[in-house]
Design a protein around this motif. Structure first.
Motif, PDB file in Angstrom:
ATOM      1  N   GLN A   1       0.837  -1.204   0.000  1.00 40.84           N
ATOM      2  CA  GLN A   1       0.000   0.000   0.000  1.00 40.84           C
ATOM      3  C   GLN A   1       0.873   1.255   0.000  1.00 40.84           C
ATOM      4  OE1 GLN A   1      -2.546   0.278   3.421  1.00 40.84           O
ATOM      5  NE2 GLN A   1      -3.683   2.006   2.624  1.00 40.84           N
ATOM      6  N   HIS A   2       1.925   1.237   0.797  1.00 44.30           N
ATOM      7  CA  HIS A   2       2.843   2.388   0.853  1.00 44.30           C
ATOM      8  C   HIS A   2       3.495   2.604  -0.505  1.00 44.30           C
ATOM      9  CE1 HIS A   2       6.856   4.172   1.608  1.00 44.30           C
ATOM     10  NE2 HIS A   2       6.115   5.037   2.276  1.00 44.30           N
ATOM     11  N   LYS A   3       3.931   1.523  -1.134  1.00 41.81           N
ATOM     12  CA  LYS A   3       4.549   1.639  -2.459  1.00 41.81           C
ATOM     13  C   LYS A   3       3.551   2.189  -3.469  1.00 41.81           C
ATOM     14  CE  LYS A   3       7.115  -0.998  -5.936  1.00 41.81           C
ATOM     15  NZ  LYS A   3       6.571  -0.247  -7.007  1.00 41.81           N
ATOM     16  N   GLU A   4       2.300   1.722  -3.397  1.00 39.98           N
ATOM     17  CA  GLU A   4       1.278   2.220  -4.310  1.00 39.98           C
ATOM     18  C   GLU A   4       1.037   3.715  -4.098  1.00 39.98           C
ATOM     19  OE1 GLU A   4      -2.085  -0.296  -3.545  1.00 39.98           O
ATOM     20  OE2 GLU A   4      -1.259  -1.980  -4.716  1.00 39.98           O
ATOM     21  N   GLU A   5       0.974   4.127  -2.822  1.00 40.10           N
ATOM     22  CA  GLU A   5       0.764   5.550  -2.525  1.00 40.10           C
ATOM     23  C   GLU A   5       1.929   6.387  -3.037  1.00 40.10           C
ATOM     24  OE1 GLU A   5       0.087   5.976   1.660  1.00 40.10           O
ATOM     25  OE2 GLU A   5      -1.844   4.944   1.599  1.00 40.10           O
ATOM     26  N   VAL A   6       3.144   5.887  -2.803  1.00 39.60           N
ATOM     27  CA  VAL A   6       4.334   6.604  -3.287  1.00 39.60           C
ATOM     28  C   VAL A   6       4.304   6.701  -4.804  1.00 39.60           C
ATOM     29  CG1 VAL A   6       6.847   6.450  -3.522  1.00 39.60           C
ATOM     30  CG2 VAL A   6       5.795   6.098  -1.288  1.00 39.60           C
ATOM     31  N   ASP A   7       3.942   5.593  -5.461  1.00 45.59           N
ATOM     32  CA  ASP A   7       3.853   5.604  -6.931  1.00 45.59           C
ATOM     33  C   ASP A   7       2.809   6.618  -7.401  1.00 45.59           C
ATOM     34  OD1 ASP A   7       5.809   3.700  -7.102  1.00 45.59           O
ATOM     35  OD2 ASP A   7       4.433   2.007  -7.431  1.00 45.59           O
ATOM     36  N   ILE A   8       1.671   6.659  -6.708  1.00 44.31           N
ATOM     37  CA  ILE A   8       0.618   7.612  -7.080  1.00 44.31           C
ATOM     38  C   ILE A   8       1.136   9.042  -6.938  1.00 44.31           C
ATOM     39  CG2 ILE A   8      -1.597   8.571  -6.326  1.00 44.31           C
ATOM     40  CD1 ILE A   8      -2.466   5.655  -5.702  1.00 44.31           C
TER      41      ILE A   8
ATOM     42  N   GLU B   1       4.685  11.712   4.728  1.00 42.91           N
ATOM     43  CA  GLU B   1       4.155  10.354   4.729  1.00 42.91           C
ATOM     44  C   GLU B   1       5.267   9.322   4.702  1.00 42.91           C
ATOM     45  OE1 GLU B   1      -0.078  11.083   2.490  1.00 42.91           O
ATOM     46  OE2 GLU B   1       0.934   9.170   2.279  1.00 42.91           O
ATOM     47  N   ILE B   2       6.308   9.597   3.942  1.00 41.06           N
ATOM     48  CA  ILE B   2       7.442   8.669   3.886  1.00 41.06           C
ATOM     49  C   ILE B   2       8.089   8.590   5.269  1.00 41.06           C
ATOM     50  CG2 ILE B   2       9.767   8.365   2.959  1.00 41.06           C
ATOM     51  CD1 ILE B   2       8.680   9.416   0.278  1.00 41.06           C
ATOM     52  N   GLU B   3       8.270   9.736   5.916  1.00 36.82           N
ATOM     53  CA  GLU B   3       8.856   9.730   7.256  1.00 36.82           C
ATOM     54  C   GLU B   3       7.955   8.982   8.230  1.00 36.82           C
ATOM     55  OE1 GLU B   3      11.161  14.009   6.790  1.00 36.82           O
ATOM     56  OE2 GLU B   3       9.592  13.798   8.280  1.00 36.82           O
ATOM     57  N   GLU B   4       6.660   9.158   8.092  1.00 41.08           N
ATOM     58  CA  GLU B   4       5.712   8.471   8.962  1.00 41.08           C
ATOM     59  C   GLU B   4       5.799   6.961   8.760  1.00 41.08           C
ATOM     60  OE1 GLU B   4       1.715  10.129   9.016  1.00 41.08           O
ATOM     61  OE2 GLU B   4       0.964   8.085   8.948  1.00 41.08           O
TER      62      GLU B   4
END
Length: 180
Positions: free
Chosen positions: A56-63, A170-173
């Motif tokens: 999910q994190h990777k998908e959010e980062v990709d988005i 968000e990445i830091e979180e």
């Protein structure tokens, strides 16, 4: 024989004690095995959750990356449009200066011709004035368009900056979540 009988009783007693101990140990092994299976299930569940969160994190980062890339492309397009408008405005200003110079020259010639051809002169002046008004209106429209595009570009830059900060947060979180 009595001695042999005592030995036999002792051995039987010892065997019974060992069997009792064996039962107790089997119960402990069963209990520990259940605990182990429970912990293994929890570990598997946590690993699955972690994999899902990573995905999910990777998908959010990709988005976010795609969104930033799209905004960069839009920003570049707007910059190109602003530059085109600026060039067009410069060209229009140059044309206007040339037109102004030509008109001024014509006006001078017309003043000399006015004494001979007053009616023709009046018509020509009106045509040139209309032409000058059209050029000025075009220039005004181009200046207005340039301001609108510059404002839009400024807004997009602010929004891009905000999205970068949001992504960084968000990445830091996420990193803090996975690295206690």
């Amino acid at each position: 024989m009595n001695n042999l009988k005592k030995q036999m009783e002792n051995k039987t007693k010892c065997i019974e004690e060992l069997q009792q101990e064996n039962k107790v140990l089997k119960k402990k092994i069963t209990a520990e095995s259940k605990k182990s299976n429970t912990y293994e299930g929890k570990v598997n569940k946590l690993q699955l959750e972690m994999e899902n969160m990573n995905k999910q994190h990777k998908e959010e980062v990709d988005i976010y990356k795609k969104d930033i890339e799209t905004r960069k492309v839009n920003e570049n397009k707007l910059c190109e449009e602003v530059e085109k408008m600026r060039l067009l405005c410069d060209e229009t200003a140059m044309i206007q200066r040339e037109t102004d110079a030509r008109c001024q020259h014509k006006i001078t010639e017309m003043v000399a011709l006015m004494e001979k051809h007053k009616n023709e002169y009046d018509k020509m002046v009106e045509e040139k004035d209309a032409e000058l008004k059209v050029y000025k209106m075009k220039q005004q429209k181009q200046f207005s368009s340039e301001r609108v595009l510059e404002n839009a570009l400024s807004c997009l830059k602010k929004e891009l900056s905000y999205l970068k900060e949001q992504l960084r947060a968000e990445i830091e979180e996420k990193v803090e979540f996975f690295i206690p």
